[in-house]
Design a protein around this motif. Structure first.
Motif, mmCIF file in Angstrom:
data_model
loop_
_atom_site.group_PDB
_atom_site.id
_atom_site.type_symbol
_atom_site.label_atom_id
_atom_site.label_comp_id
_atom_site.label_asym_id
_atom_site.label_seq_id
_atom_site.Cartn_x
_atom_site.Cartn_y
_atom_site.Cartn_z
ATOM 1 N N SER A 40 81.936 -11.633 -97.266
ATOM 2 C CA SER A 40 81.344 -10.361 -97.688
ATOM 3 C C SER A 40 79.817 -10.428 -97.654
ATOM 4 O O SER A 40 79.149 -9.478 -97.225
ATOM 5 N N ILE A 41 79.256 -11.555 -98.105
ATOM 6 C CA ILE A 41 77.793 -11.713 -98.093
ATOM 7 C C ILE A 41 77.273 -11.749 -96.660
ATOM 8 O O ILE A 41 76.233 -11.138 -96.343
ATOM 9 N N PHE A 42 77.970 -12.451 -95.779
ATOM 10 C CA PHE A 42 77.623 -12.447 -94.352
ATOM 11 C C PHE A 42 77.571 -11.021 -93.809
ATOM 12 O O PHE A 42 76.620 -10.612 -93.140
ATOM 13 N N LEU A 43 78.630 -10.273 -94.089
ATOM 14 C CA LEU A 43 78.744 -8.909 -93.580
ATOM 15 C C LEU A 43 77.627 -8.029 -94.121
ATOM 16 O O LEU A 43 76.992 -7.272 -93.373
ATOM 17 N N GLY A 44 77.374 -8.115 -95.426
ATOM 18 C CA GLY A 44 76.351 -7.279 -96.047
ATOM 19 C C GLY A 44 74.976 -7.496 -95.452
ATOM 20 O O GLY A 44 74.260 -6.533 -95.124
ATOM 21 N N ALA A 45 74.570 -8.771 -95.277
ATOM 22 C CA ALA A 45 73.250 -9.070 -94.713
ATOM 23 C C ALA A 45 73.150 -8.581 -93.268
ATOM 24 O O ALA A 45 72.110 -8.056 -92.847
ATOM 25 N N SER A 46 74.239 -8.721 -92.508
ATOM 26 C CA SER A 46 74.232 -8.280 -91.107
ATOM 27 C C SER A 46 74.088 -6.764 -91.003
ATOM 28 O O SER A 46 73.323 -6.251 -90.164
ATOM 29 N N VAL A 47 74.808 -6.034 -91.847
ATOM 30 C CA VAL A 47 74.735 -4.577 -91.824
ATOM 31 C C VAL A 47 73.334 -4.100 -92.206
ATOM 32 O O VAL A 47 72.810 -3.128 -91.619
ATOM 33 N N MET A 48 72.687 -4.774 -93.154
ATOM 34 C CA MET A 48 71.326 -4.388 -93.544
ATOM 35 C C MET A 48 70.364 -4.518 -92.367
ATOM 36 O O MET A 48 69.493 -3.660 -92.166
ATOM 37 N N ILE A 49 70.518 -5.587 -91.581
ATOM 38 C CA ILE A 49 69.639 -5.780 -90.424
ATOM 39 C C ILE A 49 69.833 -4.637 -89.415
ATOM 40 O O ILE A 49 68.859 -4.106 -88.866
ATOM 41 N N VAL A 50 71.081 -4.266 -89.191
ATOM 42 C CA VAL A 50 71.361 -3.143 -88.284
ATOM 43 C C VAL A 50 70.673 -1.874 -88.789
ATOM 44 O O VAL A 50 70.043 -1.130 -88.019
ATOM 45 N N GLY A 51 70.784 -1.607 -90.079
ATOM 46 C CA GLY A 51 70.150 -0.414 -90.651
ATOM 47 C C GLY A 51 68.648 -0.415 -90.497
ATOM 48 O O GLY A 51 68.038 0.635 -90.206
ATOM 49 N N VAL A 52 68.023 -1.571 -90.676
ATOM 50 C CA VAL A 52 66.568 -1.677 -90.519
ATOM 51 C C VAL A 52 66.168 -1.363 -89.078
ATOM 52 O O VAL A 52 65.197 -0.626 -88.831
ATOM 53 N N VAL A 53 66.910 -1.910 -88.120
ATOM 54 C CA VAL A 53 66.603 -1.669 -86.703
ATOM 55 C C VAL A 53 66.704 -0.178 -86.387
ATOM 56 O O VAL A 53 65.848 0.381 -85.675
ATOM 57 N N VAL A 54 67.719 0.484 -86.914
ATOM 58 C CA VAL A 54 67.877 1.928 -86.680
ATOM 59 C C VAL A 54 66.677 2.690 -87.247
ATOM 60 O O VAL A 54 66.155 3.622 -86.608
ATOM 61 N N GLN A 55 66.185 2.300 -88.420
ATOM 62 C CA GLN A 55 65.051 3.001 -89.030
ATOM 63 C C GLN A 55 63.765 2.823 -88.233
ATOM 64 O O GLN A 55 63.052 3.795 -87.955
ATOM 65 N N ALA A 69 64.373 12.413 -85.045
ATOM 66 C CA ALA A 69 63.790 11.178 -85.582
ATOM 67 C C ALA A 69 64.055 11.069 -87.085
ATOM 68 O O ALA A 69 64.390 9.996 -87.595
ATOM 69 N N THR A 70 63.897 12.189 -87.783
ATOM 70 C CA THR A 70 64.155 12.187 -89.226
ATOM 71 C C THR A 70 65.621 11.879 -89.512
ATOM 72 O O THR A 70 65.949 11.093 -90.416
ATOM 73 N N ALA A 71 66.511 12.469 -88.730
ATOM 74 C CA ALA A 71 67.942 12.211 -88.898
ATOM 75 C C ALA A 71 68.261 10.741 -88.648
ATOM 76 O O ALA A 71 69.050 10.122 -89.377
ATOM 77 N N GLN A 72 67.631 10.156 -87.601
ATOM 78 C CA GLN A 72 67.858 8.733 -87.302
ATOM 79 C C GLN A 72 67.371 7.863 -88.458
ATOM 80 O O GLN A 72 68.038 6.904 -88.844
ATOM 81 N N PHE A 73 66.204 8.213 -89.005
ATOM 82 C CA PHE A 73 65.673 7.446 -90.127
ATOM 83 C C PHE A 73 66.621 7.513 -91.322
ATOM 84 O O PHE A 73 66.889 6.498 -91.976
ATOM 85 N N ILE A 74 67.144 8.694 -91.600
ATOM 86 C CA ILE A 74 68.062 8.876 -92.729
ATOM 87 C C ILE A 74 69.337 8.069 -92.511
ATOM 88 O O ILE A 74 69.830 7.390 -93.426
ATOM 89 N N VAL A 75 69.893 8.113 -91.289
ATOM 90 C CA VAL A 75 71.116 7.351 -90.983
ATOM 91 C C VAL A 75 70.855 5.851 -91.145
ATOM 92 O O VAL A 75 71.665 5.116 -91.722
ATOM 93 N N GLY A 76 69.704 5.394 -90.634
ATOM 94 C CA GLY A 76 69.365 3.975 -90.757
ATOM 95 C C GLY A 76 69.226 3.540 -92.202
ATOM 96 O O GLY A 76 69.681 2.460 -92.589
ATOM 97 N N ARG A 77 68.613 4.396 -93.005
ATOM 98 C CA ARG A 77 68.451 4.059 -94.427
ATOM 99 C C ARG A 77 69.818 4.008 -95.118
ATOM 100 O O ARG A 77 70.056 3.173 -95.987
ATOM 101 N N CYS A 78 70.721 4.887 -94.724
ATOM 102 C CA CYS A 78 72.075 4.877 -95.290
ATOM 103 C C CYS A 78 72.824 3.595 -94.895
ATOM 104 O O CYS A 78 73.490 2.973 -95.721
ATOM 105 N N ILE A 79 72.693 3.173 -93.619
ATOM 106 C CA ILE A 79 73.349 1.937 -93.163
ATOM 107 C C ILE A 79 72.804 0.733 -93.930
ATOM 108 O O ILE A 79 73.569 -0.144 -94.351
ATOM 109 N N THR A 80 71.494 0.684 -94.119
ATOM 110 C CA THR A 80 70.900 -0.397 -94.907
ATOM 111 C C THR A 80 71.493 -0.411 -96.310
ATOM 112 O O THR A 80 71.788 -1.473 -96.871
ATOM 113 N N GLY A 81 71.690 0.778 -96.871
ATOM 114 C CA GLY A 81 72.301 0.870 -98.194
ATOM 115 C C GLY A 81 73.716 0.335 -98.215
ATOM 116 O O GLY A 81 74.132 -0.318 -99.182
ATOM 117 N N VAL A 82 74.495 0.574 -97.145
ATOM 118 C CA VAL A 82 75.863 0.050 -97.076
ATOM 119 C C VAL A 82 75.847 -1.474 -97.205
ATOM 120 O O VAL A 82 76.613 -2.065 -97.979
#
Length: 542
Positions: free
Chosen positions: A97-112, A122-135
């Motif tokens: 779970s910790i592996f998965l969580g850290a990996s998903v955060m990196i994906v979210g940062v890249v999207v932002q 661009a605003t929508a992409q930023f919002i989606v990326g911030r949501c993925i980081t939150g996941v």
């Protein structure tokens, strides 16, 4: 299973460490992850109102509702991540779970950071990326305290998890000052670099976790005794065949049996009986809910905006004051490391709640005379005082309490339930705070002060003390309260301190060794205690 090597004494090692060294590595994982949590929580505070950010994402400029949404969408992601752990956490295990969580955060940062302003896309992409980081953060904040609690000794469990929780303040401090420093760079640097910097923490977590062990208690709950024996031996710094390892396994297995073996269902969280799953789930979840309703994120997320709107400062001065506020936050968060075992959980909860209530009263009282600059400065003092009390008490405690108050059978789901509460109410508070400040001004702080006043009797009458108790002793507090029909707060005071070797014997003698009547789990057979368990205990004591 993580790769381990035996040293010359036959003790399993991970990254070449065993005993205290290995427990320190577990603490490093938890610390880094909560630094990331704190950083991500604070990074938007200095960005959301920066001219460079509002120029790139003009939708947020002058719109308090949209401003709140862009900030709060992170909490929605965290909520979804916590829900995922609620459903799948027991299957995945703590390590995966910790592996998965850290990996998903990196994906979210890249999207932002790859959003290309200006434009609604661009605003929508930023919002989606911030949501993925939150996941990703929701996954980790639901898992890391549990992993830490299950790998720690009772005598320092509170200290290490409070250290982990206190790192939220340090992470937020780092975010504030990076935000402030980046305001002197080009526009893109102002917001892209602070967000990208999160990857430093996430990558560190991923690298260290490669050779870290799974939680031994999770392994035992899945009947993987050989692996659990190896990890317990590594954490204790002892050979696998040491009698103390036999005793630890015996105590944990007994606790698993008492809570009821088998797959944990959602309905298991709401049973009573000696295990008191329902009460314990509510205690953990309520602590996370009250943390958010106390008003903490109205201060953490929006301190610069509060300074600009309520105190009339410039954006630069507001960021500077926010950075100083976070220094106070981090300093007082460090005090919890020394207080949590000495003072105890209950008293810290109570002291913190009273302090936060008084701070909010000072703030709203000083904001009533709008034109009085001196009174406005008093309001700033109230916010500084609030963050000091919060950092020392309510910041770390709701991450510690659910992780230790819930039994092994329901710990993953109950802790995820607690984290879900945190992010639900986080979203609510972060979303409404800009609107409240615009609409009712000083009434915002009166509202939070009143909520803190409501929390005091709840904590006093319902929160038992858990300081210095093993996770298995905490099970006995609730069994004692149920069997003897007494307040669980009183039961926590009356239950004697028990050595591991005496837990099963004491529980059996007092009629506590039984499953949950409401879920139909059979009681322990006497043979399990009087023969096998007592033989192990005698050997260990000898």
């Amino acid at each position: 299973m993580a790769i381990h090597k035996d040293n010359a004494s036959g003790i399993p090692t991970y990254w070449g460490q065993s005993g205290r060294g290995l427990q320190l590595l577990v603490a490093v994982i938890a610390t880094t992850d909560f630094l990331l949590f704190g950083y991500d929580q604070g990074v938007m505070s200095g960005i959301i109102s920066a001219p460079a950010f509002t120029k790139a994402f003009p939708e947020v400029e002058g719109d308090s509702t949209y401003e709140g949404f862009v900030t709060a969408i992170y909490a929605v992601g965290c909520f979804l991540g916590a829900c995922f752990i609620f459903v799948a956490g027991d299957r995945l295990g703590r390590r995966n779970s910790i592996f998965l969580g850290a990996s998903v955060m990196i994906v979210g940062v890249v999207v932002q950071i790859t959003a290309m302003p200006i434009g609604g896309g661009a605003t929508a992409q930023f919002i989606v990326g911030r949501c993925i980081t939150g996941v990703g953060n929701g996954i980790n904040t639901s898992t890391v305290p549990t992993y830490q609690a299950e790998c720690s000794k009772a005598k320092n469990r509170g200290k290490v998890i409070c250290f982990e929780g206190g790192c939220v303040a340090v992470g937020t401090l780092i975010a504030y000052w990076i935000d402030y420093g980046c305001t002197y760079g080009p526009d893109d640097l102002t917001w892209r670099f602070p967000i990208a910097f999160q990857c430093v923490f996430a990558i560190t977590v991923l690298i260290i976790m490669v050779k870290m062990p799974e939680s031994p208690r999770w392994l035992l709950s899945h009947n993987r005794q050989d692996e659990a024996r190896t990890i317990l031996a590594g954490l204790a710094g002892l050979p696998r065949d040491d009698p103390e390892i036999d005793l630890q396994i015996n105590v944990i297995v007994n606790a698993i049996k008492a809570a009821g073996q088998g797959k944990t269902k959602f309905s298991d969280l709401w049973t009573g009986g000696r295990t008191q799953h329902r009460r314990r789930t509510i205690l953990g979840a309520s602590s996370q809910m009250m943390q958010q309703l106390s008003g903490c994120n109205a201060v953490i997320y929006y301190f610069p905006i509060l300074c600009q709107n309520a105190l009339g400062t410039t954006h630069n001065l507001a960021l500077l004051l926010g950075g100083i506020n976070m220094i106070v936050y981090a300093i007082f968060a460090c005090t919890s490391w020394f207080l949590v075992e000495r003072v105890g959980r209950r008293k810290l909860y109570l002291y913190g709640t009273v302090g936060q209530m008084v701070s909010m009263i000072i703030t709203f009282a000083c904001l009533i005379p709008d034109a009085d600059t001196g009174a406005a400065n008093g309001a700033a003092f109230g916010l500084f005082l609030y963050i000091a009390f919060f950092g020392a008490t309510w910041l770390p405690l709701p991450w510690l309490y659910p992780a230790e108050i819930n039994p092994l059978k329901t710990r993953a789901k109950a802790n995820a339930t607690s984290t879900i509460q945190n992010w639900l109410w986080n979203f609510f508070i972060v979303m409404i705070t800009p609107v409240l400040i615009d609409e009712i001004g000083w009434g915002t702080y009166l509202f939070f002060g009143a909520l803190n006043a409501i929390f005091i009797p709840i904590i006093y009458f319902f929160y038992p003390e858990t300081a210095g108790r093993s996770l298995e002793e905490i099970d006995l507090i609730f069994a004692k309260g149920y069997v003897e029909k007494m307040s669980y707060v009183k039961a926590s005071h009356e239950l004697p301190r028990l050595e591991e070797a005496n837990i099963s014997r004491f529980a059996f003698d007092n009629g506590y060794l039984s499953g949950d009547e409401e879920s139909g789990i059979d009681e322990y057979k006497e043979k399990a205690v009087t023969q096998e368990n007592l033989t192990l205990q005698t050997n260990a004591q000898a």
